[in-house]
Design a protein around this motif. Structure first.
Motif, PDB file in Angstrom:
ATOM      1  N   TRP A 351       0.749  -1.084   0.065  1.00  0.00           N
ATOM      2  CA  TRP A 351       0.208  -0.244   0.112  1.00  0.00           C
ATOM      3  C   TRP A 351       0.805   1.305   0.076  1.00  0.00           C
ATOM      4  O   TRP A 351       0.510   2.219  -0.776  1.00  0.00           O
ATOM      5  N   ILE A 352       1.877   1.305   0.751  1.00  0.00           N
ATOM      6  CA  ILE A 352       2.755   2.533   0.903  1.00  0.00           C
ATOM      7  C   ILE A 352       3.324   2.571  -0.463  1.00  0.00           C
ATOM      8  O   ILE A 352       3.665   3.961  -0.843  1.00  0.00           O
ATOM      9  N   GLU A 353       4.061   1.596  -0.921  1.00  0.00           N
ATOM     10  CA  GLU A 353       4.715   1.875  -2.183  1.00  0.00           C
ATOM     11  C   GLU A 353       3.693   2.240  -3.234  1.00  0.00           C
ATOM     12  O   GLU A 353       4.165   3.099  -4.164  1.00  0.00           O
ATOM     13  N   GLN A 376      -8.007   0.208   1.027  1.00  0.00           N
ATOM     14  CA  GLN A 376      -6.862   0.189   1.987  1.00  0.00           C
ATOM     15  C   GLN A 376      -6.174   1.571   2.063  1.00  0.00           C
ATOM     16  O   GLN A 376      -5.707   1.952   3.259  1.00  0.00           O
ATOM     17  N   ARG A 377      -5.808   1.941   0.945  1.00  0.00           N
ATOM     18  CA  ARG A 377      -4.828   3.143   0.751  1.00  0.00           C
ATOM     19  C   ARG A 377      -5.762   4.345   1.355  1.00  0.00           C
ATOM     20  O   ARG A 377      -5.293   5.414   1.944  1.00  0.00           O
ATOM     21  N   ARG A 378      -7.027   4.398   1.101  1.00  0.00           N
ATOM     22  CA  ARG A 378      -8.112   5.746   1.598  1.00  0.00           C
ATOM     23  C   ARG A 378      -7.838   5.508   3.172  1.00  0.00           C
ATOM     24  O   ARG A 378      -7.751   6.608   3.670  1.00  0.00           O
ATOM     25  N   LYS A 379      -8.081   4.495   3.744  1.00  0.00           N
ATOM     26  CA  LYS A 379      -7.641   4.239   5.367  1.00  0.00           C
ATOM     27  C   LYS A 379      -6.634   4.695   5.853  1.00  0.00           C
ATOM     28  O   LYS A 379      -6.424   5.522   6.522  1.00  0.00           O
ATOM     29  N   MET A 380      -5.426   4.437   5.088  1.00  0.00           N
ATOM     30  CA  MET A 380      -4.109   4.713   5.404  1.00  0.00           C
ATOM     31  C   MET A 380      -4.250   5.880   5.379  1.00  0.00           C
ATOM     32  O   MET A 380      -3.429   6.703   6.290  1.00  0.00           O
ATOM     33  N   MET A 381      -4.448   6.752   4.252  1.00  0.00           N
ATOM     34  CA  MET A 381      -4.237   8.174   4.024  1.00  0.00           C
ATOM     35  C   MET A 381      -4.993   9.179   5.062  1.00  0.00           C
ATOM     36  O   MET A 381      -4.742  10.152   5.535  1.00  0.00           O
TER      37      MET A 381
END
Length: 393
Positions: A351-353, A376-381
């Protein structure tokens, strides 16, 4: 009797053309208009032929004799001088058309599609500066690995290691194109590995502060007393950790407030693939402030001095200098800082990459990889936005 320069100069035009003979088929035709032309008359297979050797005085008597001697030698070998000259002209034309520069420019026209305008212009400038002056005139089928090695050494000698690698890559691409189009039997540049001929350079990480100093940095950004739009650019960079060039080149048409997304098109991305940046609530707030402050209908960060242009890269770095972070933090440093923190908080590496737009993409997968792990990236951001808010943005 042999001709002399004085006799040639004294020869006057007559009502009809006439000739002066120097011997062994070399003659000078004098035309009624006063012009004087060298000719070589010879027999080949019992048939008389004639070659033009130039015009007097542009071609002197000595030069005409030298050219004449060359063609006589060819005739003695049983070769028709006229046929020989036609073949030499053909070879010269082929040599020019198949020169490295000619092939490289043809390759460039084919290659440049789907590349950014900036990358396309840079590649041509690099070839014109570092390649064409040295091997541009050489036919591609005569080039050897040593030609390319010497070329790379020339670039390396001025300390430009990265450019030396790019030059070798460009040469390899041009030669591969030449092979594929039947202009060369092989690609000698493919025999060269950069690591075998170029000096090693120790990898230098972009300057960035440790996580412990993040609150102080955010406070100083908030208190920045320069242009408000510059302060907001720093805040948005902190929240999105996109590259500086991607940030300052942002356009309002790329932003969706309804979907809370920033979709950066392929032509603005290093990976040449659309990049989706999920926008946290905190990023949306900053974008609304930019919208209220900025009257430009197209650009998020227009230049103050150049109409139609964006804020420069230097605006970001100089702002960091101004608040006391010269040599300690760069625009790219926000990306490294975010990567470190997110990895430490156990967010998935993939996700980070993807959010850093680091993931490798081939032409097939480029169409959908930009949306991979999007939820998943929405939640991470959003977690990152709340983390930055807690730290003091």
């Amino acid at each position: 009797m042999k001709l002399t320069d004085s006799a040639i100069r004294a020869a006057k035009p007559k009502e009809k053309q006439y000739k002066l003979t120097d011997g062994n088929g070399l003659t000078l035709l004098i035309y009624p208009d006063g012009s004087k032309h060298w000719r070589y008359r010879y027999l080949f297979n019992e048939k008389e032929s004639m070659l033009s050797l130039g015009k007097y005085p542009e071609t002197t008597l000595a030069q005409a004799r030298s050219i004449h001697d060359g063609y006589k030698a060819i005739l003695k070998q049983g070769i028709n001088p006229s046929t020989h000259r036609k073949e030499e002209k053909r070879k010269a034309i082929v040599s020019v058309e198949n020169s490295f520069e000619a092939v490289a420019r043809t390759w460039w026209m084919h290659w440049k599609h789907a590349k950014t305008e900036r990358h396309v212009a840079y590649t041509l400038r690099r070839m014109e500066a570092d390649i064409f002056p040295f091997i541009g005139a050489k036919p591609v089928n005569t080039l050897t690995a040593m030609h390319f090695i010497e070329l790379v050494y020339k670039v390396q000698s001025r300390g430009a290691l990265d450019i030396a690698k790019r030059v070798l890559t460009m040469c390899g691409q041009v030669m591969r194109y030449a092979v594929q189009h039947g202009l060369s039997e092989r690609n000698p540049a493919a025999d060269i590995k950069p690591a075998d001929i170029l000096k090693k350079r120790k990898k230098v990480n972009h300057k960035r502060i440790p996580e412990s100093e993040l609150p102080d940095l955010l406070q100083k950004i908030n208190q920045y007393d320069g242009q408000p739009l510059t302060r907001l650019a720093l805040q948005l960079m902190t929240l999105t950790f996109i590259r500086t060039s991607e940030l300052i080149g942002g356009r309002w048409e790329e932003i969706s407030f309804d979907n809370a997304e920033w979709r950066i098109p392929p032509e603005r991305m290093k990976m040449r693939s659309q990049h989706i940046v999920p926008l946290s609530d905190q990023a949306i707030t900053v974008l609304r402030e930019i919208k209220a402050l900025n009257s430009d209908p197209v650009l998020l960060f227009p230049s103050e001095r150049r109409n139609g242009k964006t804020m420069s890269n230097n605006t970001i770095i100089y702002a960091l200098y101004r608040i006391g972070y010269k040599g300690r933090m760069t625009g790219h440093g926000f990306r490294g800082l975010a990567s470190t923190v997110l990895h430490e908080k156990n967010f998935d590496h993939k996700w980070i990459e993807l959010q850093l737009a680091h993931a490798e993409r081939d032409e097939v997968s480029a169409a959908y990889n930009h949306a991979l792990y999007l939820e998943q990236r929405r939640k991470m951001m959003q977690w990152w936005g709340e983390y930055i808010e807690m730290k003091g943005i």
